[in-house]
Scaffold this motif. Structure first.
Motif, PDB file in Angstrom:
ATOM      1  N   ASP A  65       0.986  -1.059   0.042  1.00  0.00           N
ATOM      2  CA  ASP A  65       0.109   0.030  -0.092  1.00  0.00           C
ATOM      3  C   ASP A  65       1.081   1.364  -0.194  1.00  0.00           C
ATOM      4  O   ASP A  65       2.295   1.171   0.062  1.00  0.00           O
ATOM      5  CB  ASP A  65      -0.898   0.092   1.049  1.00  0.00           C
ATOM      6  CG  ASP A  65      -0.384   0.193   2.662  1.00  0.00           C
ATOM      7  OD1 ASP A  65       0.783   0.542   2.504  1.00  0.00           O
ATOM      8  OD2 ASP A  65      -0.921   0.183   3.448  1.00  0.00           O
ATOM      9  N   THR A 105       6.545   4.459  -8.118  1.00  0.00           N
ATOM     10  CA  THR A 105       6.281   3.062  -8.692  1.00  0.00           C
ATOM     11  C   THR A 105       7.185   1.999  -8.793  1.00  0.00           C
ATOM     12  O   THR A 105       8.366   1.963  -9.188  1.00  0.00           O
ATOM     13  CB  THR A 105       5.563   3.294 -10.370  1.00  0.00           C
ATOM     14  OG1 THR A 105       4.702   4.301 -10.207  1.00  0.00           O
ATOM     15  CG2 THR A 105       5.144   2.204 -11.017  1.00  0.00           C
ATOM     16  N   ILE A 143      -7.322   6.315  -8.850  1.00  0.00           N
ATOM     17  CA  ILE A 143      -7.267   4.718  -8.318  1.00  0.00           C
ATOM     18  C   ILE A 143      -6.285   4.071  -9.068  1.00  0.00           C
ATOM     19  O   ILE A 143      -5.364   3.353  -8.813  1.00  0.00           O
ATOM     20  CB  ILE A 143      -8.453   4.174  -8.606  1.00  0.00           C
ATOM     21  CG1 ILE A 143      -9.867   4.905  -7.624  1.00  0.00           C
ATOM     22  CG2 ILE A 143      -8.367   2.793  -8.531  1.00  0.00           C
ATOM     23  CD1 ILE A 143      -9.448   4.551  -6.192  1.00  0.00           C
ATOM     24  N   ASP A 144      -6.263   4.498 -10.441  1.00  0.00           N
ATOM     25  CA  ASP A 144      -5.252   3.534 -11.241  1.00  0.00           C
ATOM     26  C   ASP A 144      -3.723   3.878 -10.923  1.00  0.00           C
ATOM     27  O   ASP A 144      -2.921   3.125 -11.051  1.00  0.00           O
ATOM     28  CB  ASP A 144      -5.251   4.214 -12.807  1.00  0.00           C
ATOM     29  CG  ASP A 144      -6.764   3.561 -13.432  1.00  0.00           C
ATOM     30  OD1 ASP A 144      -7.105   2.412 -12.912  1.00  0.00           O
ATOM     31  OD2 ASP A 144      -7.191   3.942 -14.356  1.00  0.00           O
ATOM     32  N   GLU A 169      -2.169  -4.708  -6.238  1.00  0.00           N
ATOM     33  CA  GLU A 169      -2.840  -3.652  -7.272  1.00  0.00           C
ATOM     34  C   GLU A 169      -4.367  -3.830  -6.556  1.00  0.00           C
ATOM     35  O   GLU A 169      -4.850  -2.568  -6.657  1.00  0.00           O
ATOM     36  CB  GLU A 169      -2.765  -4.200  -8.540  1.00  0.00           C
ATOM     37  CG  GLU A 169      -1.179  -3.997  -9.023  1.00  0.00           C
ATOM     38  CD  GLU A 169      -1.388  -4.124 -10.478  1.00  0.00           C
ATOM     39  OE1 GLU A 169      -2.134  -4.737 -11.024  1.00  0.00           O
ATOM     40  OE2 GLU A 169      -0.431  -3.900 -11.272  1.00  0.00           O
ATOM     41  N   MET A 170      -4.867  -4.715  -6.074  1.00  0.00           N
ATOM     42  CA  MET A 170      -6.125  -4.653  -5.609  1.00  0.00           C
ATOM     43  C   MET A 170      -6.000  -5.177  -3.964  1.00  0.00           C
ATOM     44  O   MET A 170      -5.799  -6.447  -3.802  1.00  0.00           O
ATOM     45  CB  MET A 170      -7.204  -5.652  -6.427  1.00  0.00           C
ATOM     46  CG  MET A 170      -7.391  -5.046  -7.699  1.00  0.00           C
ATOM     47  SD  MET A 170      -8.625  -6.044  -8.628  1.00  0.00           S
ATOM     48  CE  MET A 170     -10.109  -5.435  -7.860  1.00  0.00           C
ATOM     49  N   ASN A 171      -5.801  -4.426  -3.260  1.00  0.00           N
ATOM     50  CA  ASN A 171      -5.209  -4.624  -1.732  1.00  0.00           C
ATOM     51  C   ASN A 171      -6.186  -4.669  -0.790  1.00  0.00           C
ATOM     52  O   ASN A 171      -6.055  -3.949   0.111  1.00  0.00           O
ATOM     53  CB  ASN A 171      -4.218  -3.849  -1.332  1.00  0.00           C
ATOM     54  CG  ASN A 171      -4.477  -2.161  -1.373  1.00  0.00           C
ATOM     55  OD1 ASN A 171      -5.410  -2.037  -1.855  1.00  0.00           O
ATOM     56  ND2 ASN A 171      -3.495  -1.328  -1.095  1.00  0.00           N
ATOM     57  N   ARG A 181      -3.025   1.981  -7.707  1.00  0.00           N
ATOM     58  CA  ARG A 181      -2.638   0.310  -7.948  1.00  0.00           C
ATOM     59  C   ARG A 181      -1.500   0.310  -8.601  1.00  0.00           C
ATOM     60  O   ARG A 181      -0.857  -0.657  -8.375  1.00  0.00           O
ATOM     61  CB  ARG A 181      -3.887   0.216  -8.585  1.00  0.00           C
ATOM     62  CG  ARG A 181      -5.310  -0.059  -7.910  1.00  0.00           C
ATOM     63  CD  ARG A 181      -6.289  -0.627  -8.784  1.00  0.00           C
ATOM     64  NE  ARG A 181      -7.548  -0.723  -7.941  1.00  0.00           N
ATOM     65  CZ  ARG A 181      -8.722  -1.402  -8.519  1.00  0.00           C
ATOM     66  NH1 ARG A 181      -8.726  -1.677  -9.548  1.00  0.00           N
ATOM     67  NH2 ARG A 181      -9.797  -1.311  -7.533  1.00  0.00           N
ATOM     68  N   ASP A 210       2.710  -5.898  -7.961  1.00  0.00           N
ATOM     69  CA  ASP A 210       1.467  -6.633  -8.583  1.00  0.00           C
ATOM     70  C   ASP A 210       0.661  -7.280  -7.584  1.00  0.00           C
ATOM     71  O   ASP A 210      -0.467  -7.255  -7.878  1.00  0.00           O
ATOM     72  CB  ASP A 210       2.268  -7.671  -9.795  1.00  0.00           C
ATOM     73  CG  ASP A 210       2.510  -6.912 -10.755  1.00  0.00           C
ATOM     74  OD1 ASP A 210       2.420  -5.803 -11.250  1.00  0.00           O
ATOM     75  OD2 ASP A 210       3.403  -7.469 -11.481  1.00  0.00           O
ATOM     76  N   MET A 267     -12.601   2.766  -3.159  1.00  0.00           N
ATOM     77  CA  MET A 267     -11.319   2.931  -2.309  1.00  0.00           C
ATOM     78  C   MET A 267     -11.748   3.263  -0.751  1.00  0.00           C
ATOM     79  O   MET A 267     -12.845   3.751  -0.777  1.00  0.00           O
ATOM     80  CB  MET A 267     -10.650   4.472  -2.925  1.00  0.00           C
ATOM     81  CG  MET A 267      -9.246   4.435  -2.106  1.00  0.00           C
ATOM     82  SD  MET A 267      -8.407   5.941  -2.732  1.00  0.00           S
ATOM     83  CE  MET A 267      -9.281   7.188  -1.914  1.00  0.00           C
ATOM     84  N   HIS A 285      -6.723   1.597   0.646  1.00  0.00           N
ATOM     85  CA  HIS A 285      -7.036   0.288  -0.075  1.00  0.00           C
ATOM     86  C   HIS A 285      -7.883   0.447  -1.286  1.00  0.00           C
ATOM     87  O   HIS A 285      -8.962   1.469  -1.216  1.00  0.00           O
ATOM     88  CB  HIS A 285      -7.704  -0.674   1.170  1.00  0.00           C
ATOM     89  CG  HIS A 285      -6.886  -0.969   2.296  1.00  0.00           C
ATOM     90  ND1 HIS A 285      -5.927  -1.924   2.031  1.00  0.00           N
ATOM     91  CD2 HIS A 285      -6.547  -0.395   3.292  1.00  0.00           C
ATOM     92  CE1 HIS A 285      -5.355  -2.208   3.436  1.00  0.00           C
ATOM     93  NE2 HIS A 285      -5.605  -1.043   4.088  1.00  0.00           N
ATOM     94  N   SER A 286      -7.782  -0.253  -2.289  1.00  0.00           N
ATOM     95  CA  SER A 286      -8.524  -0.095  -3.256  1.00  0.00           C
ATOM     96  C   SER A 286      -8.732  -1.851  -3.792  1.00  0.00           C
ATOM     97  O   SER A 286      -7.917  -2.136  -4.352  1.00  0.00           O
ATOM     98  CB  SER A 286      -8.053   0.577  -4.458  1.00  0.00           C
ATOM     99  OG  SER A 286      -8.868   0.583  -5.675  1.00  0.00           O
TER     100      SER A 286
END
Length: 284
Positions: free
Chosen positions: A104, A189, A245-246, A257-259, A249, A254, A145, A131-132
């Motif tokens: 995160d 990143t 959001i993008d 990315e959806m945590n 993530r 990897d 989110m 988180h998303s």
């Protein structure tokens, strides 16, 4: 490893985001995993949420705990209580650091940066992260989110010494606070690194309505899933853009990315729903 197309994707998201802006003028916290590759959020993975409790002995609560978070905030299971005295929050601008923890993006402050009073006990703000999609759901619906603001009591004798305030966000206008962080996030990143971002006022993150919220006893939502956390979930939804959001993530690894951890069983716990007017927020 990321594929080579991801840097192009990051740059594209960042440029789209800039274009959008111009066109739309016990110590629970201390035990939270900071920098960990031993768990992930991938469905079916042996390091995924279903197996967190098996990875390390000290993470057993993730599997055996009875007060786990997140949960679904179902209107059929809440006890409604008039909020005669709203939550009291105090915030103070302080130097802040943005950190990519891999799983995160976290923002933390140096020194005292604010507090919240719950049941007569003062809890000091420690950090916030995102988180998303959202971890908590409302009547079965998950949102785009979820922000977590983590507070801890300076008194180690306090039984439930951690409070987490959660705010859910739906897709819409860009989040004003995140807009200030996107440039730094874009440069973080795929790197577990940190960036000093100067003085930040925590009050800018969210204007909490201190009279309208859900409250229950749960746990950390990442290993070691320590229980005894007081959860306060705001009923007021925020907005966040898809571009934001993008970027969040894309910045993490990897596996995150959806945590969002899956919703956990309620196990006869009580969920309290507070409502009222005249929220009490104080800002220094």
């Amino acid at each position: 490893m990321k594929n080579q197309s991801k840097p192009i994707f990051i740059i594209s998201c960042f440029l789209l985001f800039i274009l959008f802006l111009f066109t739309h003028s016990t110590s629970v916290t201390a035990q939270e995993v900071e920098d960990e590759r031993n768990f992930d959020y991938i469905e079916g993975s042996k390091k995924g949420p279903a197996f967190w409790g098996d990875i390390k002995r000290e993470w057993a609560a993730c599997k055996n705990g009875r007060l786990q978070s997140p949960i679904d905030l179902s209107s059929l299971k809440v006890t409604t209580i008039p909020s005669l005295v709203g939550l009291k929050t105090t915030y103070k601008s302080s130097n802040a650091t943005l950190k990519n923890r891999g799983h995160d993006i976290k923002l933390e402050w140096a020194g005292y940066s604010g507090s919240i009073e719950v049941n007569g006990t003062e809890y000091h703000l420690q950090q916030s992260h995102w988180h998303s999609p959202s971890e908590h759901s409302i009547n079965g619906r998950r949102y785009a989110m979820e922000l977590h603001m983590v507070y801890q009591s300076p008194d180690p004798k306090v039984e439930n010494n951690v409070v987490v305030v959660g705010v859910l966000y739906q897709i819409g206008y860009p989040n004003a606070f995140l807009s200030k962080l996107m440039r730094d996030v874009a440069f973080m990143t795929d790197e577990k690194t940190e960036r000093s971002i100067g003085v930040i006022d925590p009050a800018e993150i969210v204007q909490l309505n201190g009279n309208n919220y859900y409250k229950y006893i749960g746990s950390l939502t990442i290993p070691p899933c320590t229980e005894g956390v007081i959860w306060i979930i705001s009923k007021q939804l925020g907005t966040v853009s898809k571009e934001q959001i993008d970027l969040l993530r894309a910045a993490v690894y990897d596996y995150a990315e959806m945590n969002a951890r899956p919703v956990q069983p309620l196990n006869l716990r009580k969920i309290f729903s507070f409502y009222g007017k005249n929220a009490k927020n104080k800002h220094n």
